[in-house]
Design an enzyme around this catalytic site. Structure first.
Site, PDB file in Angstrom:
ATOM      1  N   TRP A  98      -2.734  -2.764  -1.570  1.00  0.00           N
ATOM      2  CA  TRP A  98      -2.272  -4.129  -1.851  1.00  0.00           C
ATOM      3  C   TRP A  98      -2.983  -4.991  -0.810  1.00  0.00           C
ATOM      4  CZ3 TRP A  98       0.886  -7.822   0.709  1.00  0.00           C
ATOM      5  CH2 TRP A  98       1.408  -8.824  -0.129  1.00  0.00           C
ATOM      6  N   LYS A 135       6.739  -3.743  -4.626  1.00  0.00           N
ATOM      7  CA  LYS A 135       8.155  -3.387  -4.702  1.00  0.00           C
ATOM      8  C   LYS A 135       8.782  -3.316  -3.320  1.00  0.00           C
ATOM      9  CE  LYS A 135      11.975  -2.230  -6.652  1.00  0.00           C
ATOM     10  NZ  LYS A 135      12.706  -3.368  -7.249  1.00  0.00           N
ATOM     11  N   ARG A 182       5.085   0.059  -6.148  1.00  0.00           N
ATOM     12  CA  ARG A 182       5.064  -0.768  -4.948  1.00  0.00           C
ATOM     13  C   ARG A 182       4.178  -2.008  -5.131  1.00  0.00           C
ATOM     14  NH1 ARG A 182       6.514   2.872  -0.555  1.00  0.00           N
ATOM     15  NH2 ARG A 182       5.294   1.735   0.969  1.00  0.00           N
ATOM     16  N   GLU A 214       8.293 -14.873 -10.476  1.00  0.00           N
ATOM     17  CA  GLU A 214       7.587 -13.622 -10.205  1.00  0.00           C
ATOM     18  C   GLU A 214       7.152 -12.908 -11.481  1.00  0.00           C
ATOM     19  OE1 GLU A 214      11.485 -10.995  -8.742  1.00  0.00           O
ATOM     20  OE2 GLU A 214       9.548 -10.583  -7.877  1.00  0.00           O
ATOM     21  N   LYS A 252      13.167 -15.043 -10.341  1.00  0.00           N
ATOM     22  CA  LYS A 252      12.814 -14.060 -11.382  1.00  0.00           C
ATOM     23  C   LYS A 252      11.752 -14.646 -12.315  1.00  0.00           C
ATOM     24  CE  LYS A 252      14.016 -10.954 -10.174  1.00  0.00           C
ATOM     25  NZ  LYS A 252      14.920 -10.663  -9.110  1.00  0.00           N
ATOM     26  N   GLU A 275      18.114 -17.349  -7.816  1.00  0.00           N
ATOM     27  CA  GLU A 275      17.665 -16.043  -8.303  1.00  0.00           C
ATOM     28  C   GLU A 275      16.969 -16.180  -9.665  1.00  0.00           C
ATOM     29  OE1 GLU A 275      17.143 -13.321  -7.057  1.00  0.00           O
ATOM     30  OE2 GLU A 275      17.172 -11.822  -8.635  1.00  0.00           O
ATOM     31  N   CYS A 310       0.828  -1.202   0.000  1.00  0.00           N
ATOM     32  CA  CYS A 310       0.000   0.000   0.000  1.00  0.00           C
ATOM     33  C   CYS A 310       0.868   1.259   0.000  1.00  0.00           C
ATOM     34  CB  CYS A 310      -0.862   0.041   1.253  1.00  0.00           C
ATOM     35  SG  CYS A 310      -1.933  -1.374   1.399  1.00  0.00           S
ATOM     36  N   HIS A 315      18.927 -36.390  -4.749  1.00  0.00           N
ATOM     37  CA  HIS A 315      18.321 -36.614  -3.430  1.00  0.00           C
ATOM     38  C   HIS A 315      16.828 -36.294  -3.432  1.00  0.00           C
ATOM     39  CE1 HIS A 315      22.267 -37.382  -1.830  1.00  0.00           C
ATOM     40  NE2 HIS A 315      22.706 -36.259  -2.384  1.00  0.00           N
ATOM     41  N   ASN A 318      -1.499   1.981   5.567  1.00  0.00           N
ATOM     42  CA  ASN A 318      -0.571   0.970   5.064  1.00  0.00           C
ATOM     43  C   ASN A 318      -0.126   0.167   6.279  1.00  0.00           C
ATOM     44  OD1 ASN A 318       1.493  -0.524   3.986  1.00  0.00           O
ATOM     45  ND2 ASN A 318       2.914   1.185   3.752  1.00  0.00           N
ATOM     46  N   GLY A 319      -0.271  -1.157   6.219  1.00  0.00           N
ATOM     47  CA  GLY A 319       0.117  -1.987   7.356  1.00  0.00           C
ATOM     48  C   GLY A 319      -0.962  -2.995   7.677  1.00  0.00           C
TER      49      GLY A 319
HETATM   50  C1  AGP Z   1      12.877  -9.312  -6.119  1.00  0.00           C
HETATM   51  O1  AGP Z   1      12.695  -9.485  -7.477  1.00  0.00           O
HETATM   52  C2  AGP Z   1      11.682  -9.326  -5.325  1.00  0.00           C
HETATM   53  N1  AGP Z   1      10.662  -8.529  -5.843  1.00  0.00           N
HETATM   54  C3  AGP Z   1      11.834  -9.391  -3.810  1.00  0.00           C
HETATM   55  O2  AGP Z   1      12.289 -10.678  -3.546  1.00  0.00           O
HETATM   56  C4  AGP Z   1      12.746  -8.368  -3.090  1.00  0.00           C
HETATM   57  O3  AGP Z   1      14.079  -8.604  -3.414  1.00  0.00           O
HETATM   58  C5  AGP Z   1      12.515  -8.511  -1.567  1.00  0.00           C
HETATM   59  O4  AGP Z   1      11.187  -8.203  -1.280  1.00  0.00           O
HETATM   60  C6  AGP Z   1      13.436  -7.644  -0.751  1.00  0.00           C
HETATM   61  O5  AGP Z   1      13.269  -6.295  -1.039  1.00  0.00           O
HETATM   62  P1  AGP Z   1      14.302  -5.219  -0.543  1.00  0.00           P
HETATM   63  O6  AGP Z   1      15.593  -5.487  -1.252  1.00  0.00           O
HETATM   64  O7  AGP Z   1      13.703  -3.900  -0.922  1.00  0.00           O
HETATM   65  O8  AGP Z   1      14.454  -5.383   0.940  1.00  0.00           O
END
Ligand code: AGP
Length: 605
Positions: free
Chosen positions: A74, A600, A27, A485, A482, A478, A2, A501, A98-99
């Site tokens: 959000w 974000k 965000r 997401e 990627k 990673e 949010c 395993h 927000n929260g």
């Molecule tokens: C990365 O692509 C993600 N969207 C997410 O994992 C992000 O890295 C994570 O939320 C941490 O965010 P920050 O680096 O702003 O703390």
């Protein structure tokens, strides 16, 4: 996550609220809304979906109020729809939040037993009704303080009042909130980025703080209702970096500017004349550091995992890594000779900030590796190492990951040199190699055409696997993150040696398996693990820096990145996995900069 905006002005504010909400879109959100004071009444406008929808509503039915609050939501409590979109208003109060209010069910029951009715499924509406009730006997400031005392959980709030036409109240516990100043109006915002087009003068609320802003003044109070002063920060001007230029989206811009990101970061931390690294003012004498604990979430955590391999290879320091949401609840033994390093692009991630808080309470030394130097995490840590990547807008982190890895590598080199864990000549060679990295990144980006062809292999795939060993293992994680997401396709990252395993059971005819195999001590072993996958029908997409001929009948695609020092291979292998996720998502028509359900900066637990 949010985002909140508030503006108190002497002119209509709704369009500026809309423009600021657009800045908060990065965000991640699913609905939007605003409330202004129009002709002495609270006027709410809301929509599910994008801020452009809200803008259309405003064009049809303009609002002329000089004071207002806005929100992008959000969803946490209640599905994303108009009813649950913020603001939540009674006849006399309107609130954006927000929260998460953890005791909202309990408070709701109490309010319902008094005959009050709820319109939404949100936790926020309890705040609106509690303030409305409190206003029967109190002025706004007192009513908000009384309400905050009853809330458990985290919040950043923006509140306006029908009968107090000139003020917006803001309050913070856990979730970030900033105040901006100009000569004709004052602002409230979830972050400085949202306010930047209107002002460069910003103050930040700390946990427990409350502010009352009108068009010509802002007053701050601490948790004990004592008036306090706040430092005013002047923001740097980085307009150009938050514009996507000719790129289709921010993510592609951010991927392609990584050679510049690397160059800026390396230049900031290295002294070409002295051939040295400019890192000073360690909060613990480097020779005395017993252990380094690296903490982050998501992609930032993956950079910690890469760094663990570097610290183990180059220094005699013990290293641990942790996911912030786990760290914050574990029973830990703190040690004053340990350095706790928090890695975060936004510097606002709630779990990382909470983990940092625990360290502070235990009086141990903290360092933050952040992109946003004005963030909560940066401001709360003893020592800040910025990554200098410039604003990252795409929800999927790319250039910030590169910056995080770089800063951790540079820190590792400097510690190794000071502690004499490596010879001076090896230190010099590593700095020299580092300087060649931006050019090598530029060359790595040339694999885009091959990646585009490779991306088609994923269109009918049920899932995929990313395999790597040693320094390539975190890049496998990673790459999988990627792809998940951005393209909503299931992907698993695994150490290649772990396949037998269990995960080998997932391999079936045609399953795309991305093998990351730089020419390091694991190369032959990774090839053997790859054979196990080939034998079971996996479709191999091979990424390496090895000069060896890549294509044979068992390898569907081969991608080659430039070969540098082995220690730097994870940085170069990152480029193809980022491009792969990007192109698969593009082919599938996904929203590249704003993947579904994600935010974000994750400012809730
Ligand atoms: C990365 O692509 C993600 N969207 C997410 O994992 C992000 O890295 C994570 O939320 C941490 O965010 P920050 O680096 O702003 O703390």
């Amino acid at each position: 996550m949010c985002g909140i905006i508030g503006i108190a002005s002497n002119k209509p504010v709704s369009m500026n609220i809309i423009n600021s909400l657009k800045k908060l879109e990065y965000r991640g959100y699913d609905s939007a809304g605003l409330a202004t004071l129009d002709n002495d009444e609270i006027s709410e406008k809301k929509c599910s979906g994008r801020v452009e929808e809200l803008e259309k509503i405003l064009f049809k039915s303009p609002s002329n109020g000089h004071l207002g609050i806005g929100h992008v939501r959000w969803a946490t409590h209640g599905v994303p729809n108009i009813l649950n979109a913020h603001p939540h208003s009674s006849e006399i109060v309107s609130v954006v939040h927000n929260g998460i209010i953890e005791n909202s069910d309990e408070l709701k029951k109490k309010l319902e037993s008094k005959g009050l009715k709820f319109k939404s499924q949100t936790d926020t509406e309890v705040i609106t009704l509690l303030i409305t009730e409190a206003l029967k006997d109190n002025k706004p400031l007192e009513s908000v303080f009384n309400t905050l005392k009853q809330l458990k959980g985290s919040f950043a709030l923006g509140i306006i009042f029908k009968n107090y036409k000139n003020i917006i109240i803001g309050a913070r516990r856990g979730s970030p909130l900033a105040v901006g100043y100009s000569n004709i109006e004052n602002y409230l915002g979830s972050d400085s980025y949202a306010l930047k087009s209107m002002t460069n003068k910003i103050s930040y609320l700390d946990d427990g703080d409350l502010c009352v802003l009108s068009k010509d003044k802002v007053e701050f109070y601490d948790v004990k209702k004592k008036k306090i002063n706040k430092k005013v920060h002047i923001l740097s001007d980085d307009k150009n970096t938050s514009d996507k230029g000719d790129y289709k989206n921010f993510m592609s811009k951010e991927i392609f500017e990584q050679s510049i990101t690397a160059k800026n970061c390396i230049n900031e931390y290295t002294d070409s004349l002295k051939k040295d690294i400019n890192i000073y003012n360690f909060p613990i004498k480097p020779e005395k550091i017993n252990k380094i604990i690296l903490i982050g979430c998501g992609t930032a955590y993956h950079s910690c995992l890469v760094a663990k391999y570097w610290f183990e290879e180059l220094t005699t320091i013990d290293v641990e890594i942790d996911i912030a949401s786990e760290f914050r609840y574990r029973k830990l033994k703190f040690n004053s000779n340990n350095l706790y390093v928090f890695v975060s692009q936004s510097g606002e991630t709630a779990d990382t900030a909470a983990a940092l808080d625990i360290c502070k309470k235990n009086k141990v030394k903290t360092c933050s590796v952040v992109n946003s130097v004005e963030s909560t995490i940066a401001r709360s840590s003893d020592w800040v190492l910025p990554i200098h990547a410039g604003p990252e807008i795409g929800v999927a982190s790319t250039k910030a990951f590169l910056g995080q890895m770089l800063v951790l590598y540079i820190l590792c080199l400097k510690l190794a040199q000071i502690r004499k864990d490596i010879s001076n000549s090896s230190y010099q060679t590593n700095i020299k190699n580092l300087k060649t990295l931006p050019e090598a990144i530029k060359k790595s980006l040339k694999v885009e055409n091959s990646i585009q062809a490779m991306a088609k292999e994923f269109l009918d795939a049920k899932g995929s696997m990313f395999l790597g060993r040693g320094l390539s293992f975190p890049i496998a994680l990673e790459g999988a993150l990627k792809l998940k997401e951005l393209s909503y396709l299931h992907a698993e990252g695994y150490p290649a040696g772990e396949m037998k395993h269990g995960p080998l059971a997932l391999i079936e005819e045609g399953l795309p398996v991305i093998v990351l195999a730089p020419k390091d001590k694991y190369f032959e072993k990774t090839l053997s693990n790859m054979q196990e996958v080939i034998a079971r029908g996996g479709k191999i997409l091979f990424i390496t820096d090895h000069k060896k001929e890549l294509i044979n009948e068992n390898i569907r695609f081969g991608i080659r990145v430039p070969s540098l020092d082995n220690l730097l291979s994870p940085i170069l292998l990152t480029i193809p996995v980022q491009l792969l996720a990007y192109h698969v998502a593009l082919l599938k028509g996904c929203d590249i900069d704003k993947p579904r359900n994600l935010a974000k900066s994750v400012t809730v637990e």
